[in-house]
Design a protein around this motif. Structure first.
Motif, mmCIF file in Angstrom:
data_model
loop_
_atom_site.group_PDB
_atom_site.id
_atom_site.type_symbol
_atom_site.label_atom_id
_atom_site.label_comp_id
_atom_site.label_asym_id
_atom_site.label_seq_id
_atom_site.Cartn_x
_atom_site.Cartn_y
_atom_site.Cartn_z
ATOM 1 N N UNK A 108 0.824 -1.205 0.000
ATOM 2 C CA UNK A 108 0.000 0.000 0.000
ATOM 3 C C UNK A 108 0.862 1.261 0.000
ATOM 4 N N UNK A 109 0.463 2.201 -0.846
ATOM 5 C CA UNK A 109 1.117 3.509 -0.992
ATOM 6 C C UNK A 109 2.538 3.415 -1.551
ATOM 7 N N UNK A 110 2.847 2.334 -2.259
ATOM 8 C CA UNK A 110 4.159 2.185 -2.891
ATOM 9 C C UNK A 110 4.174 3.030 -4.169
ATOM 10 N N UNK A 111 4.858 4.171 -4.109
ATOM 11 C CA UNK A 111 4.857 5.112 -5.229
ATOM 12 C C UNK A 111 5.510 4.550 -6.490
ATOM 13 N N UNK A 112 6.524 3.725 -6.337
ATOM 14 C CA UNK A 112 7.191 3.163 -7.517
ATOM 15 C C UNK A 112 6.253 2.208 -8.260
ATOM 16 N N UNK A 113 5.548 1.367 -7.521
ATOM 17 C CA UNK A 113 4.589 0.457 -8.163
ATOM 18 C C UNK A 113 3.469 1.251 -8.817
ATOM 19 N N UNK A 114 3.002 2.283 -8.141
ATOM 20 C CA UNK A 114 1.958 3.133 -8.718
ATOM 21 C C UNK A 114 2.441 3.755 -10.026
ATOM 22 N N UNK A 115 3.665 4.226 -10.031
ATOM 23 C CA UNK A 115 4.244 4.818 -11.242
ATOM 24 C C UNK A 115 4.336 3.790 -12.368
ATOM 25 N N UNK A 116 4.820 2.602 -12.043
ATOM 26 C CA UNK A 116 4.959 1.541 -13.044
ATOM 27 C C UNK A 116 3.602 1.146 -13.628
ATOM 28 N N UNK A 117 2.570 1.118 -12.781
ATOM 29 C CA UNK A 117 1.222 0.740 -13.223
ATOM 30 C C UNK A 117 0.441 1.914 -13.819
ATOM 31 N N UNK A 118 1.027 3.118 -13.797
ATOM 32 C CA UNK A 118 0.370 4.342 -14.288
ATOM 33 C C UNK A 118 -0.920 4.637 -13.544
ATOM 34 N N UNK A 119 -0.868 4.500 -12.231
ATOM 35 C CA UNK A 119 -2.011 4.815 -11.376
ATOM 36 C C UNK A 119 -1.554 5.820 -10.326
ATOM 37 N N UNK A 120 -2.494 6.376 -9.592
ATOM 38 C CA UNK A 120 -2.146 7.346 -8.565
ATOM 39 C C UNK A 120 -1.772 6.695 -7.249
ATOM 40 N N UNK A 121 -2.371 5.551 -6.959
ATOM 41 C CA UNK A 121 -2.064 4.855 -5.708
ATOM 42 C C UNK A 121 -2.351 3.370 -5.881
ATOM 43 N N UNK A 122 -1.516 2.550 -5.241
ATOM 44 C CA UNK A 122 -1.787 1.111 -5.165
ATOM 45 C C UNK A 122 -2.125 0.785 -3.716
ATOM 46 N N UNK A 123 -3.065 -0.149 -3.557
ATOM 47 C CA UNK A 123 -3.551 -0.508 -2.227
ATOM 48 C C UNK A 123 -3.616 -2.025 -2.126
ATOM 49 N N UNK A 124 -3.008 -2.565 -1.086
ATOM 50 C CA UNK A 124 -3.105 -3.996 -0.850
ATOM 51 C C UNK A 124 -4.505 -4.306 -0.339
ATOM 52 N N UNK A 125 -5.065 -5.379 -0.836
ATOM 53 C CA UNK A 125 -6.428 -5.791 -0.483
ATOM 54 C C UNK A 125 -6.615 -5.927 1.032
#
Length: 159
Positions: A108-125
């Motif tokens: 959750x809130x991993x900015x590098x993964x968000x950047x790679x996925x072209x999203x603003x934020x990633x969240x673990x379920x």
């Protein structure tokens, strides 16, 4: 809550001044948490039951917030059709949308993964119980980041 039906889509009641949000998740318990959180954050919430409906919704509406589960539509998380649509969207349209991607393998809130996925934020379920805090932080940071940029675009008449 539906007012009319067009091509199988119900048009919900919208509250002026609220952000418009689209939720794309196949899990009912996730939908409940996500929808309630977005309502608490002053969002009009539209839940898309399937991929076809989601594509119809984004074709006819401009959403401020999109919450997408990486497995929505029963597909492979690496080949999510809806995510690919947003990843290839022209940047002037894409930056108007806050895109949160939910999945099992994200930190959750991993900015590098968000950047790679072209999203603003990633969240673990597993962090869905903390969704309100996570989205509040992420949306606020996104708004702050783009505030000057959007202001300049407005001054230039390009919004």
């Amino acid at each position: 809550m539906s007012q009319q039906n067009y091509r199988g889509m119900d048009f919900e009641h919208y509250t002026e001044g609220f952000m418009d949000s689209l939720v794309c998740d196949d899990n009912q318990s996730n939908l409940k948490i996500i929808s309630e959180t977005l309502k608490d954050l002053k969002c009009n919430v539209v839940v898309s039951p399937d991929l076809e409906n989601a594509f119809d919704r984004i074709r006819y509406n401009q959403f401020d917030v999109l919450v997408l589960n990486e497995t929505f539509g029963g597909g492979d998380p690496e080949k999510n059709e809806l995510l690919e649509t947003y990843q290839t969207m022209p940047i002037n349209n894409r930056r108007r949308i806050f895109l949160a991607l939910i999945g099992t393998n994200f930190k959750t809130l991993d900015n590098m993964t968000a950047y790679i996925k072209s999203v603003n934020v990633v969240i673990n379920i597993n962090d869905l119980p903390n969704l309100k805090v996570i989205l509040t932080k992420a949306i606020s940071e996104n708004d702050q980041f783009y505030k000057v940029f959007k202001g300049v675009l407005t001054e230039l008449g390009k919004t």
